[in-house]
Scaffold this motif. Structure first.
Motif, PDB file in Angstrom:
ATOM      1  N   ARG A 112       1.084  -1.363   0.157  1.00 23.16           N
ATOM      2  CA  ARG A 112      -0.166  -0.572  -0.282  1.00 23.16           C
ATOM      3  C   ARG A 112       1.016   1.133  -0.170  1.00 23.16           C
ATOM      4  O   ARG A 112       2.410   1.067   0.186  1.00 23.16           O
ATOM      5  N   HIS A 140     -18.669   0.423  -3.186  1.00 26.88           N
ATOM      6  CA  HIS A 140     -18.491   0.787  -4.490  1.00 26.88           C
ATOM      7  C   HIS A 140     -17.538   0.121  -5.414  1.00 26.88           C
ATOM      8  O   HIS A 140     -16.325  -0.569  -5.061  1.00 26.88           O
ATOM      9  N   ASN A 142     -16.202   0.222  -7.770  1.00 27.23           N
ATOM     10  CA  ASN A 142     -14.629   0.890  -8.053  1.00 27.23           C
ATOM     11  C   ASN A 142     -13.865   0.317  -7.758  1.00 27.23           C
ATOM     12  O   ASN A 142     -12.694   0.294  -7.628  1.00 27.23           O
ATOM     13  N   LEU A 143     -13.933   0.606  -6.396  1.00 26.41           N
ATOM     14  CA  LEU A 143     -12.997   0.645  -4.764  1.00 26.41           C
ATOM     15  C   LEU A 143     -13.104  -1.286  -4.591  1.00 26.41           C
ATOM     16  O   LEU A 143     -11.859  -1.546  -4.339  1.00 26.41           O
ATOM     17  N   ARG A 146     -10.954  -2.372  -7.360  1.00 27.08           N
ATOM     18  CA  ARG A 146      -9.077  -1.901  -7.875  1.00 27.08           C
ATOM     19  C   ARG A 146      -8.675  -3.318  -6.256  1.00 27.08           C
ATOM     20  O   ARG A 146      -7.133  -3.511  -6.522  1.00 27.08           O
ATOM     21  N   TYR A 147      -8.403  -3.425  -5.827  1.00 35.89           N
ATOM     22  CA  TYR A 147      -8.811  -4.352  -4.969  1.00 35.89           C
ATOM     23  C   TYR A 147      -8.378  -5.973  -5.876  1.00 35.89           C
ATOM     24  O   TYR A 147      -7.213  -6.940  -5.614  1.00 35.89           O
ATOM     25  N   GLN A 218     -12.456  -0.744   3.110  1.00 40.11           N
ATOM     26  CA  GLN A 218     -12.716   0.996   3.328  1.00 40.11           C
ATOM     27  C   GLN A 218     -13.329   0.835   5.208  1.00 40.11           C
ATOM     28  O   GLN A 218     -13.149  -0.016   5.308  1.00 40.11           O
ATOM     29  N   GLN A 247     -18.192   6.984   7.743  1.00 39.50           N
ATOM     30  CA  GLN A 247     -17.625   6.012   7.540  1.00 39.50           C
ATOM     31  C   GLN A 247     -16.934   5.678   9.000  1.00 39.50           C
ATOM     32  O   GLN A 247     -16.486   6.738   9.854  1.00 39.50           O
ATOM     33  N   ARG A 273      -7.509   1.798   2.775  1.00 36.50           N
ATOM     34  CA  ARG A 273      -9.190   2.350   2.103  1.00 36.50           C
ATOM     35  C   ARG A 273      -9.014   1.683   0.428  1.00 36.50           C
ATOM     36  O   ARG A 273      -9.368   0.953   0.056  1.00 36.50           O
ATOM     37  N   GLU A 274      -7.043   1.962   0.381  1.00 34.00           N
ATOM     38  CA  GLU A 274      -7.488   1.606  -1.190  1.00 34.00           C
ATOM     39  C   GLU A 274      -6.123   1.351  -2.109  1.00 34.00           C
ATOM     40  O   GLU A 274      -5.022   1.927  -1.275  1.00 34.00           O
ATOM     41  N   SER A 330     -15.259   0.755 -13.876  1.00 32.17           N
ATOM     42  CA  SER A 330     -13.982   0.866 -13.096  1.00 32.17           C
ATOM     43  C   SER A 330     -13.123   1.488 -14.269  1.00 32.17           C
ATOM     44  O   SER A 330     -12.238   1.041 -13.579  1.00 32.17           O
TER      45      SER A 330
END
Length: 343
Positions: A112, A140, A142-143, A146-147, A218, A247, A273-274, A330
């Protein structure tokens, strides 16, 4: 109140003070290491890094009479940075203090970005990454994607975990079901659990047994609650969900490895978080979208950007329903976030 901006001289002074402190700490560590190595050290043996504390790590002995015991160890200066999950060669010293003399090769590493945006490993030899999300905060795609790209790039098998499924209601159920169906169709394993009520936790435990796992997601999705449910003897503080942002607050301060009773390990890492994807190329991202595998390289144009070009295999698959719009969105978002050098 607006955050006070530091001028160049103030920044220089802060960096100078921090550098001097780091140098003094390194000198003390070097002196301690010289004292240890100047005494009687035990034979070389293998161990597992189960926690990292600045310039020292905790190592669990893996062989001999000391197997299972935990030792605080110093690192020789020529060693690379170690992280939780690393397998090492170490030598026991006096008073329960040891010295790590070598790092064994890693099979995988999870990374990370640090405060400066530089990619740093946070866990090693992980073979299962559990991507945790929940009805609240709203997940989301998109997140999650990403993972998944980061997991595919690192060669780590992913498991999608919807926690707090008891919070599903008539309002959020349609969107959640549609989100999960996309991943189920792609063949990704998906579990629905409730750490608070215990529903589905036995199925989750069965998935974790025999693997070295890490939870990511997240803040506020219940990662610490999951750890508490799986390992009730471990005290992991659970932060409240912020009423303003929806959050949660970060509660874990260092990556630590725990053993499951029936085999397998869990590395409980700081809230991530990402993933930073600045280290991956466009080709790496495309490889992370597994439904693209048979499509990449079949477009009419070799340098196709999969945007508006005629004869684009991805756009044709999108029109035919073989690629979902959610995933295409995404993909475009991730590609747009990459530095130009990645193209």
């Amino acid at each position: 109140m607006a955050k006070r901006q530091l001028n160049r001289r103030q920044n220089w002074r802060i960096e100078k003070i921090q550098g001097e402190r780091a140098a003094r700490a390194a000198k003390r560590e070097s002196q301690t290491l010289e004292t240890l190595e100047g005494g009687d050290l035990g034979p070389e043996q293998t161990g597992l890094v189960i926690a990292h504390f600045g310039v020292q790590v905790e190592v669990e002995a893996k062989e001999g009479d000391q197997a299972g015991q935990v030792f605080r160890c110093h690192l020789r200066a020529n060693l690379p940075a170690l992280v939780t999950g690393d397998r090492v060669v170490w030598r026991a010293g006096n008073q329960g203090i040891g010295v790590i003399v070598a790092q064994l090769p890693r099979t995988t590493e999870l990374c990370r970005p640090d405060s400066r945006g530089q990619l740093k490993p946070v866990a090693a030899n992980v073979d299962l990454i559990v991507i945790v999300f929940a009805p609240m905060p709203e997940p989301h795609a998109n997140l999650i994607d990403r993972y998944l790209v980061a997991a595919e790039h690192a060669g780590i098998r992913p498991l999608l975990l919807l926690n707090k499924f008891d919070l599903i209601n008539e309002q959020n159920a349609p969107a959640l079901n549609a989100l999960l169906e996309v991943y189920r169709t792609l063949g990704y394993p998906v579990l629905e659990v409730s750490a608070h009520h215990g529903d589905g936790m036995q199925q989750l435990q069965a998935q974790l047994d025999g693997h070295i796992s890490v939870f990511v997601g997240q803040s506020g999705v219940g990662k610490s609650s999951l750890v508490n449910s799986l390992l009730p003897e471990v005290e992991t503080r659970v932060g409240p969900l912020s009423e303003l942002s929806g959050q949660g607050t970060h509660t874990t301060t260092t990556a630590r490895l725990f053993h499951f009773p029936r085999g397998g390990d869990l590395i409980d890492s700081p809230g991530i978080r990402e993933f930073g994807l600045g280290h991956v190329s466009r080709a790496d991202v495309e490889a992370g979208f597994i439904e693209f595998n048979d499509l990449i390289g079949t477009c009419r144009f070799r340098d196709c950007k999969h945007d508006r070009e005629p004869g684009c295999a991805l756009l044709i698959a999108l029109e035919e329903g073989r690629v979902q719009q959610q995933r295409m969105n995404s993909y475009r978002s991730i590609i747009a976030s990459l530095p130009e050098s990645s193209y």
